[in-house]
Design an enzyme around this catalytic site. Structure first.
Site, short mmCIF file in Angstrom:
data_model
loop_
_atom_site.label_atom_id
_atom_site.label_comp_id
_atom_site.label_asym_id
_atom_site.label_seq_id
_atom_site.Cartn_x
_atom_site.Cartn_y
_atom_site.Cartn_z
N TRP A 84 15.61 30.24 -7.73
CA TRP A 84 16.00 29.08 -6.87
C TRP A 84 17.62 28.61 -7.40
O TRP A 84 18.12 27.67 -6.85
CB TRP A 84 15.00 27.71 -6.91
CG TRP A 84 14.47 27.78 -8.32
CD1 TRP A 84 13.38 28.39 -8.68
CD2 TRP A 84 15.21 27.10 -9.31
NE1 TRP A 84 12.90 27.81 -9.76
CE2 TRP A 84 14.14 27.16 -10.41
CE3 TRP A 84 16.32 26.26 -9.70
CZ2 TRP A 84 14.46 26.39 -11.77
CZ3 TRP A 84 16.34 25.62 -10.97
CH2 TRP A 84 15.71 25.91 -12.10
N GLU A 139 4.72 24.98 -17.12
CA GLU A 139 5.28 26.28 -16.46
C GLU A 139 6.53 26.71 -17.20
O GLU A 139 7.44 25.93 -17.37
CB GLU A 139 5.74 25.91 -15.17
CG GLU A 139 4.76 25.19 -13.92
CD GLU A 139 5.29 25.30 -12.77
OE1 GLU A 139 6.34 25.39 -12.26
OE2 GLU A 139 4.44 24.35 -11.91
N GLN A 150 9.03 35.14 -3.56
CA GLN A 150 8.87 36.32 -3.79
C GLN A 150 10.02 37.15 -4.67
O GLN A 150 9.77 38.24 -5.36
CB GLN A 150 9.00 37.16 -2.48
CG GLN A 150 9.99 36.94 -1.75
CD GLN A 150 10.11 37.79 -0.23
OE1 GLN A 150 10.14 38.73 -0.02
NE2 GLN A 150 9.51 36.80 0.75
N MET A 151 10.96 36.37 -4.83
CA MET A 151 12.12 36.88 -6.03
C MET A 151 11.88 36.21 -7.28
O MET A 151 12.63 36.22 -8.32
CB MET A 151 13.55 36.54 -5.36
CG MET A 151 13.79 37.19 -4.16
SD MET A 151 13.89 39.22 -4.25
CE MET A 151 14.91 39.55 -5.30
N CYS A 187 5.07 10.97 2.38
CA CYS A 187 5.68 9.99 2.03
C CYS A 187 4.86 9.02 0.87
O CYS A 187 3.60 8.84 1.21
CB CYS A 187 6.23 8.99 3.19
SG CYS A 187 6.80 7.34 2.46
N ASN A 194 1.52 17.95 -8.00
CA ASN A 194 2.56 19.14 -8.62
C ASN A 194 3.90 18.34 -8.48
O ASN A 194 4.44 18.24 -7.45
CB ASN A 194 2.50 20.41 -7.85
CG ASN A 194 3.23 21.44 -8.76
OD1 ASN A 194 2.92 21.88 -9.54
ND2 ASN A 194 4.52 21.70 -8.12
N GLU A 195 4.81 17.96 -9.59
CA GLU A 195 5.83 17.74 -9.78
C GLU A 195 6.38 16.76 -8.79
O GLU A 195 7.25 17.03 -8.00
CB GLU A 195 6.78 18.86 -9.73
CG GLU A 195 6.92 20.14 -10.79
CD GLU A 195 8.04 21.09 -10.77
OE1 GLU A 195 8.50 21.46 -9.59
OE2 GLU A 195 8.16 21.86 -11.68
C1 GAL Z 1 8.42 24.63 -10.06
C2 GAL Z 1 7.10 24.57 -9.33
C3 GAL Z 1 6.27 25.70 -8.98
C4 GAL Z 1 7.22 26.86 -8.54
C5 GAL Z 1 8.13 26.92 -9.71
C6 GAL Z 1 9.34 27.88 -9.56
O1 GAL Z 1 9.26 23.52 -9.89
O2 GAL Z 1 5.92 23.61 -9.72
O3 GAL Z 1 5.62 25.73 -8.10
O4 GAL Z 1 8.15 26.43 -7.51
O5 GAL Z 1 9.08 25.89 -9.89
O6 GAL Z 1 10.17 28.17 -10.41
#
Ligand code: GAL
Length: 634
Positions: free
Chosen positions: A323, A315, A364-365, A109, A143-144
């Site tokens: 995801w 990234e 892993q995917m 938090c 991170n994010e």
């Molecule tokens: C981003 C994150 C990364 C990784 C990536 C996967 O949101 O910063 O650590 O999880 O997504 O697409």
């Protein structure tokens, strides 16, 4: 400006014997940057107070010796398990009052003082050790922020902090009661200590209460980041960055960006198309392997503003992710196209996520540049192609666009607090306007709501600003640009009430919003001449010239001289007509582009990108799917 490439790497995931070979291959690929460290806390400090820097020393040395520059992330997005024993109440709490569990990431938090001190402690230790390391090129904090819906937390730590925040803002509880309108439903408080968090109420909480909680939650992110930034700066003069996300607006990115030198963002075009662009089934079908043709560009322009000119993609999706609701493979050439598109919008660097696909744990995917067996994945060759092209390309800079679009994080909160109907999402409204401009070949600068200098802009658009700051409309009017405000302009006071005189109260424009309705996309209201209003519609009283009406003759776009007011949310067909009308009034060329084709004009250079899955011919040139034309004028 020399454009560069990089990659995200996790030395702690791989046997140390492989690091040197990995580093050699990265350098050989033409990469400049390697971002490391951002999830490594359990390896840096396996037990509270027992630090193990040796492996990170060697990793940095190995990467640096290969000629790479390191971006070092503070590991605070992943507090290790022992942290919970030290601070059992540090977990973020969701709107249902449930603490978020350990076992993934971002479980802290922002309001927890103890955890903030821990984050400053680890950032300080890292900065002391690596702040002046010759191989260190830049920092990343955490991170994010906001990923996995983690800005707003209804924790026991947030409660006293929120009360304190309110006391500072309102000074007296009577002032707060007045501002919020707490006489309604007998919600009046006798002291700040009686005020709760705006969750678990029987029906909706007072929107003024919810809005202040959003402002407070954003401030908590700013405070958390500022503490890390200060700790790093004491020991390091390297630039500091943070990696932002796509369609996350829960904190004020402009204010956070002002704390640091560089804004970066994480671009996953195929995942975004499926889960946050607001695309209908047809758009998802057309762009399943390319991503939405405007969503990345929108964020490039947004984060250029957040970084005050300095921004990267930290990234970049290199292949299918893990995801989204469906995880498609990009068309051949798209990784290259996404990379060049970022450069066309002024990115200093593009880094791929990630070097090698991890065969274990949650991702892993998720593909990388290398397969788990260390052979090249298809994205590798595309990164190599860009590296080779960069070596030949002349330097280009972002330049200045002729069109300005104002984006306001507060507006996204006020729309979310009181949407008034389904589909009413501020960012998607702004994005619909942005898309229409881009479909006509226009390049756009996104500006903060505090911008008052519109020098050089021919067209300024400010959709959806419920609480425009003082002097904005006057500054836009004074600039001589063609301008368009609305819908919902000035529809709330800062205290979240309806102002009187009624909105939009724009200087020099006699228009009043008499009534509003929301209707989703289902009950669209046709416009005369084509297109329709969707989601949001206003009934306008005006003595000004009516530029466009709905099919029943009610005004939807009015103007006085160069200043326009738009009383609703246009669908794509209507947004196209409005874009052409405004651009033409501003003296800007607005030519409808073929489906999937997009242009980006930057300093001295025109890029044309084909996002379509089929070849597209434009002005005699045919671009294959994922094709790029770079017309360098120098
Ligand atoms: C981003 C994150 C990364 C990784 C990536 C996967 O949101 O910063 O650590 O999880 O997504 O697409």
């Amino acid at each position: 400006m020399k454009r560069t490439l990089g990659v995200c790497y996790y030395p702690e995931h791989w046997p140390e014997e492989t690091w040197a070979e990995d580093a050699r291959r990265m350098a050989e690929l033409g990469l400049t940057w390697v971002r490391i460290g951002e999830f490594s806390w359990s390896r840096l400090e396996p037990e509270p107070g027992r630090l193990d820097w040796d492996w990170l020393d060697r990793a940095i040395e190995t990467l640096g010796a290969a000629g790479l520059k390191v971006v070092l992330g503070t590991p605070t997005a992943t507090p290790p398990r022992w942290m919970l024993d030290r601070h059992p109440d540090m977990l973020a709490v969701d709107a249902e009052g449930r603490p978020r569990g350990f076992g993934s990431r971002r479980h802290y938090c922002f309001s927890h003082d103890g955890y903030r001190e821990e984050s400053v402690r680890i950032a300080t230790l890292m900065a002391e050790r690596y702040g002046r390391n010759a191989h260190l090129g830049a920092w990343q904090t955490d991170n994010e922020y906001g990923c996995h819906d983690t800005v707003i937390s209804y924790s026991a730590a947030a409660l006293p902090a929120f009360r304190d925040w309110l006391a500072q803002h309102y000074q007296s509880v009577e002032a707060l009661n007045r501002a919020w309108g707490n006489v309604f439903w007998s919600m009046e408080y006798r002291s700040f200590d009686e005020i709760g968090l705006p969750n678990l109420t029987v029906t909706e909480p007072n929107p003024a209460h919810a809005m202040d909680f959003r402002r407070f939650s954003s401030d908590q992110v700013l405070r958390f980041n500022a503490a890390q930034v200060a700790a790093i700066r004491r020991h390091s003069d390297r630039p500091i960055s943070h990696n932002y996300m796509g369609k996350v607006t829960d904190f004020d990115h402009f204010a956070l960006g002002a704390q640091m030198e560089i804004a970066t963002w994480d671009s996953y075009p195929l995942g975004f198309l499926q889960d946050r662009v607001g695309a209908d089934a047809e758009r998802k079908r057309l762009y399943a392997r390319q991503g939405d043709p405007d969503f990345q560009a929108f964020h490039h322009d947004l984060y250029r503003a957040v970084g005050q000119g300095r921004w990267w993609v930290m990234e970049q999706q290199p292949g299918p992710v893990n995801w989204a609701p469906v995880n498609t493979i990009p068309l051949p050439g798209m990784v290259r196209l996404w990379t060049w598109e970022a450069f066309a919008h002024g990115a200093e660097a593009v880094c791929y996520f990630r070097w090698r696909q991890a065969p274990f744990a949650q991702e892993q995917m998720h593909t990388g540049l290398l397969r788990p067996d260390s052979n090249e994945a298809p994205g590798f060759a595309e990164a190599a192609a860009v590296a080779a092209e960069l070596a030949e390309a002349p330097e280009v800079d972002a330049g200045k666009a002729s069109v300005a679009l104002i984006f306001d994080y507060e507006a996204s909160w006020s729309w979310a607090v009181q949407p008034q109907g389904e589909g009413c999402d501020y960012l998607l409204l702004v994005f619909d306007i942005y898309r229409a401009l881009r479909r006509h070949g226009l390049s756009i600068d996104i500006l903060t709501p505090t911008a008052r200098d519109f020098e050089g802009y021919r067209l300024v658009l400010a959709p959806g600003l419920e609480m425009p700051g003082e002097g904005l409309a006057e500054a836009v009017a004074a600039s001589g640009a063609v301008a368009c405000f609305g819908p919902r302009t000035g529809s709330k006071t800062r205290d979240f009430s309806i102002p009187v005189p009624l909105p939009p109260a724009l200087p020099g424009l006699d228009v009043t919003v008499a009534r509003v309705e929301t209707m989703g996309r289902e009950f669209a209201v046709a416009a005369e001449g084509g297109g329709a209003l969707v989601n949001w519609r206003e009934e306008l009283e005006t003595s000004e010239p009516v530029v466009m009406s709905d099919a029943e003759g009610r005004p939807l776009l009015v103007r006085n001289d160069r200043l326009h007011y738009l009383g609703g949310w246009p669908d794509d067909a209507l947004a196209d007509r409005i874009a052409v009308l405004l651009a033409t009034a501003a003296g800007l060329p607005a030519e409808p582009l073929p489906e999937g084709l997009r242009i980006r004009d930057c300093g001295g250079c025109r890029f044309v990108f084909n996002h379509a899955a089929t070849p597209v011919t434009w002005r005699g040139e045919t671009l294959p799917p994922a094709g790029i034309s770079m017309g360098f004028s120098s």
